[in-house]
Design an enzyme around this catalytic site. Structure first.
Site, PDB file in Angstrom:
ATOM      1  N   ARG A  41      -0.052  24.547   8.069  1.00  0.00           N
ATOM      2  CA  ARG A  41       1.024  24.325   7.090  1.00  0.00           C
ATOM      3  C   ARG A  41       1.303  25.591   6.275  1.00  0.00           C
ATOM      4  NH1 ARG A  41      -0.888  19.471   3.740  1.00  0.00           N
ATOM      5  NH2 ARG A  41      -2.927  20.302   4.285  1.00  0.00           N
ATOM      6  N   GLU A  42       1.264  26.745   6.951  1.00  0.00           N
ATOM      7  CA  GLU A  42       1.448  28.016   6.257  1.00  0.00           C
ATOM      8  C   GLU A  42       2.785  28.078   5.509  1.00  0.00           C
ATOM      9  OE1 GLU A  42       0.345  27.537   9.295  1.00  0.00           O
ATOM     10  OE2 GLU A  42      -1.010  29.113   9.972  1.00  0.00           O
ATOM     11  N   HIS A  48      12.380   6.374  -9.547  1.00  0.00           N
ATOM     12  CA  HIS A  48      12.518   7.706  -8.956  1.00  0.00           C
ATOM     13  C   HIS A  48      13.136   8.693  -9.933  1.00  0.00           C
ATOM     14  CE1 HIS A  48      12.511   4.747  -5.664  1.00  0.00           C
ATOM     15  NE2 HIS A  48      11.687   5.604  -5.121  1.00  0.00           N
ATOM     16  N   CYS A  59      10.292   0.055  -7.615  1.00  0.00           N
ATOM     17  CA  CYS A  59       9.239   0.476  -6.679  1.00  0.00           C
ATOM     18  C   CYS A  59       7.951   0.688  -7.471  1.00  0.00           C
ATOM     19  CB  CYS A  59       9.673   1.731  -5.922  1.00  0.00           C
ATOM     20  SG  CYS A  59       8.739   1.995  -4.388  1.00  0.00           S
TER      21      CYS A  59
HETATM   22  N1  GLN Z   1       2.851  -1.627  -3.682  1.00  0.00           N
HETATM   23  C1  GLN Z   1       3.286  -0.299  -3.440  1.00  0.00           C
HETATM   24  C2  GLN Z   1       3.263   0.496  -4.728  1.00  0.00           C
HETATM   25  O1  GLN Z   1       3.538  -0.037  -5.758  1.00  0.00           O
HETATM   26  C3  GLN Z   1       4.670  -0.261  -2.853  1.00  0.00           C
HETATM   27  C4  GLN Z   1       5.109   1.133  -2.519  1.00  0.00           C
HETATM   28  C5  GLN Z   1       6.433   1.231  -1.814  1.00  0.00           C
HETATM   29  O2  GLN Z   1       7.177   0.296  -1.750  1.00  0.00           O
HETATM   30  N2  GLN Z   1       6.743   2.377  -1.260  1.00  0.00           N
HETATM   31  O3  GLN Z   1       2.988   1.671  -4.736  1.00  0.00           O
HETATM   32 ZN    ZN Z   2       9.217   0.475  -2.849  1.00  0.00          ZN
END
Ligand code: GLN
Ligand code: ZN
Length: 755
Positions: free
Chosen positions: A16-17, A694, A726
């Protein structure tokens, strides 16, 4: 003489240089010149390696500092206005990363998956009045660099139609109208390459394996008719699937050669030969560029023999697609099981296979020993007791509808779950992970290296779980999680505990830019020797009266993020994974965990390129999920989580999964996902993420109330959950605390508004 060639080589280097050099450059630790030197060394090393495997034509232009689609956009002068007019290195990385060295934030180009791979490309952005100007000499410079080494170059160019297909338009117009302006630039590129003494150019048009609207099919004819006046020979490369009904016109396009993927679509050879003409070159993609198994060379030879019988023109041999999607060299895997290692082939070994194939045709006697070694490896793999587990196969044979059916339909389950869980309306929860602090990572790493004892490790993790539970209680969340501190990756964590999995030391594959993943290898029948998560969840539940949600990764996601065995259908492997996860689900229930989430983050990613094959995939993928989730009582609540906002076209299959609750990403798209619910009445409960994890921004209570109200227009309010979109593992505690506090406030506000 049969020619052998390659469609593309991994860029980052066996250690991975390039990754490390890029990251140092971004931190300002090395100059652009130093980065350039490291990159050139890598290119040259990779060219030498390919030449030493006897390749007649060496790909050039496949190297990229970040992404080849971005390289193409920059070469064509397609730089969105917000980045200014410069085409320098800085602009390139700004487009890729949204960061500038002087700290000015830019909105980076969008990133998305390259067909059905786990590689991500940067989405080109075009406007209705888009102009194109040849704006980069990278391809010409690298071609000259390769020529200086005395090798025969085959520049690789992303085809005009695939590039345009992948582009997003900033307003409503027909992208195809841009072709007239775009083609002269391609013409100019081909002319310049010819002037440099290039004979063959590889033009990648993988969209030929998709379902193409008629307008796009017709565009192929006109585009290649116009490009055929170029003074180079064009090899049109298709991969990742079958040409299907497009075979006849693709074979007739006015190009000098066609490459087809015979690993993904071996059966297309017949259709292609039916339409092929002898004056063209046919390139057979016989070595799997998407997986890490050694090729069955004897099977490949018989495909070549078939082709030769019917086709008298020039045949070339190649991997099915670019080798970008496999690790570089198996030789680094010194710790692999010596029985299994000979079953595998990484990029370097695949090129050797190509050489052996040619030798077997040109000088069969000389190739004999290699063919025998290959045949032995294939036989050893097929017959190995490491692969076959009779107990798993017996379980598999027993799968019937009783295994895929909850005891009662959702409305009945719902009553029981309500009685047991006693949740308020608009219940709040999270998706599973909480911030992974440096201390957590250190504890895991120390344990892995044997620096701390198991007892100390468990103590450390329990401490972390307790902290996490107390934080959630303070925030007033309704359904708690243990926080996933023990997991570095949601697939690897399970793979490491399941039988049938293997992990490499250095099997890195580029995911995007400098980011790599090291996919697990599923080599044999999958089974679960012992519980994988029960201890952690049970401990977490013991700390609180609030319901604890157990957290598992689903079979389809594990499958889609691994290198999967190719000696049985993927669905069979998915069912084996499902049976293993099912045992874990049942054990969690037995341990008193009232809610279990089975994440299917990568469910959509497995959709085949052709829509006509979607239903078959969806049927077995849904079935695999139901195998996991159907072993519990009605009163146990099953959740699933998916992190993408596009599922309008598969919503009925999502509903067929029959999870009691689904949580999904929607916040970024401002609840656009919920358009799916205009025509479709989703029967179960749903948590459309209201907090975009995000983004570094902290969402306000009002933001989230507004999103929830919007969701309420489409979804019955007593089916709505309140949650982030997420997991929170990449975030910082100080932000998470405020964001989740705002989120629980939003839920409270809606509850009191409802009375
Ligand atoms: N349960 C996982 C988390 O909370 C779900 C991650 C994901 O959906 N990419 O990290
Ligand atoms: Zn997710």
């Amino acid at each position: 003489m049969i020619k052998i060639h390659n469609l593309g080589f991994p860029r980052l280097g066996e250690h991975r240089e390039l990754k490390f050099a890029l990251e140092r450059y971004w931190r300002g630790e090395i100059t652009q010149d130093e980065l350039g030197r490291i990159a050139a060394e890598l290119r040259q090393r990779h060219w030498r390696l390919q030449a030493s495997s006897g390749l007649d034509l060496i790909p050039v232009g496949d190297f990229s500092y970040y992404d080849h689609v971005l390289d193409t956009s920059v070469m064509l002068g397609v730089i969105p206005e917000r980045f200014g007019s410069s085409t320098g290195f800085d602009t390139y990385f700004r487009m890729a990363r949204g960061q500038s060295t002087d700290g000015v934030p830019f909105r980076a180009c969008e990133m998305t998956k390259w067909f059905d791979t786990n590689y991500h490309y940067l989405v080109p952005e075009v406007t209705a009045d888009q102009q194109f100007v040849l704006s980069s000499t990278k391809l010409f410079d690298e071609t000259r660099e390769l020529q200086a080494m005395g090798y025969q170059p085959k520049p690789v160019l992303l085809g005009p139609l695939t590039w345009l297909w992948l582009a997003k338009t900033t307003s409503d117009f027909n992208k195809l109208d841009l072709v007239d302006r775009l083609l002269p630039i391609y013409g100019e590129i081909l002319h310049r390459l010819a002037d440099q003494g290039v004979e063959w150019v590889q033009i990648d048009e993988p969209i030929l394996v998709l379902d193409l609207p008629n307008t796009w099919r017709n565009a192929f004819e006109s585009v290649y008719n116009r490009l055929q006046s170029s003074p180079v020979k064009m090899l049109l490369a298709t991969y990742f699937g079958e040409l299907g009904e497009q075979a006849s016109f693709a074979c007739k396009l006015p190009v000098a050669g066609l490459h087809i993927d015979l690993v993904r679509a071996p059966e297309q050879l017949t259709a292609v030969l039916d339409n092929f003409v002898n004056h063209k070159v046919l390139s057979l993609g016989l070595i799997d560029g998407r997986n890490i198994w050694r090729t069955d060379l004897n099977a490949a030879l018989s495909a070549i023999a078939d082709a030769r019988e019917r086709f008298k023109g020039e045949l070339w041999l190649a991997p099915s697609c670019s080798l970008l999607h496999v690790p570089i060299d198996l030789e680094h895997e010194t710790a692999l099981d010596p029985t299994i290692k000979p079953w595998l082939a990484f990029a370097r070994q695949k090129l050797t296979e190509l050489e052996v194939l040619r030798l077997a045709i040109e000088e069969p006697a000389a190739a004999e020993p290699d063919l025998i070694v290959s045949a032995n490896a294939i036989r050893s793999r097929r017959e190995s007791t490491l692969i076959h587990n009779p107990a798993v196969q017996a379980e598999l044979a027993k799968i019937d509808s009783s295994l895929t059916q909850r005891q009662n339909p959702f409305p009945v389950r719902r009553e029981q779950q309500r009685a047991k869980l006693k949740l308020p309306s608009y219940p709040t929860t999270t998706i599973g992970s909480f911030p992974q602090t440096p201390e957590i990572r250190k504890a895991r790493a120390d344990f892995k290296r044997g620096l701390i004892s198991e007892t100390d490790y468990i103590k450390h993790m329990e401490h972390t779980i307790e902290f996490c539970v107390r934080e959630q209680e303070k925030l007033g969340l309704d359904v708690l999680v243990h926080g996933e501190a023990e997991r570095n990756d949601m697939v690897e964590y399970f793979g490491e505990q399941l039988d049938g999995f293997l992990f490499t030391a250095n099997g890195w594959v580029q995911s995007y830019g400098s980011r790599c993943v090291k996919p697990p290898i599923i080599y044999g029948d999958v089974s679960r020797p012992k519980p994988m998560t029960v201890g952690w969840s049970q401990y977490a539940q013991s700390l609180t009266d609030k319901p604890m949600k157990g957290m598992l990764t689903g079979p389809v996601t594990i499958l889609n993020w691994s290198f999967v065995r190719d000696d049985q259908p993927r669905s069979t492997t998915a069912y084996q994974l499902a049976l293993a996860i099912r045992e874990e689900v049942n054990d969690l229930e037995r341990a008193g965990i009232p809610i279990i989430q089975i994440d299917e983050a990568a469910f959509r990613e497995g959709l085949p390129p052709r829509q006509s094959r979607w239903q078959t995939y969806l049927d077995w993928a849904v079935r695999a999920f139901r195998i996991c989730s159907s072993g519990v009582n009605d009163s146990t609540q099953i959740h699933t989580h998916m992190c993408y906002s596009e599922f309008n076209d598969i919503i009925t299959s999502i509903a067929d999964m029959d999870a009691d609750v689904i949580t999904i990403e929607t916040s970024r798209s401002n609840m656009e996902l919920l358009y799916a619910f205009i025509d479709f009445n989703y029967p179960n409960e749903i948590g459309p993420g209201v907090y975009d994890i995000h983004s570094p921004n902290v969402p306000t209570t009002d933001d989230m109330i507004a999103l929830l109200k919007k969701a309420g227009e489409r979804i019955d309010s007593d089916h709505l959950w309140v949650n982030p979109d997420c997991g929170l593992k990449t975030r910082q505690w100080q932000d998470v605390r405020i964001s989740l506090a705002n989120m629980t406030e939003a839920a409270k506000a809606l509850r009191s508004a409802a009375g």
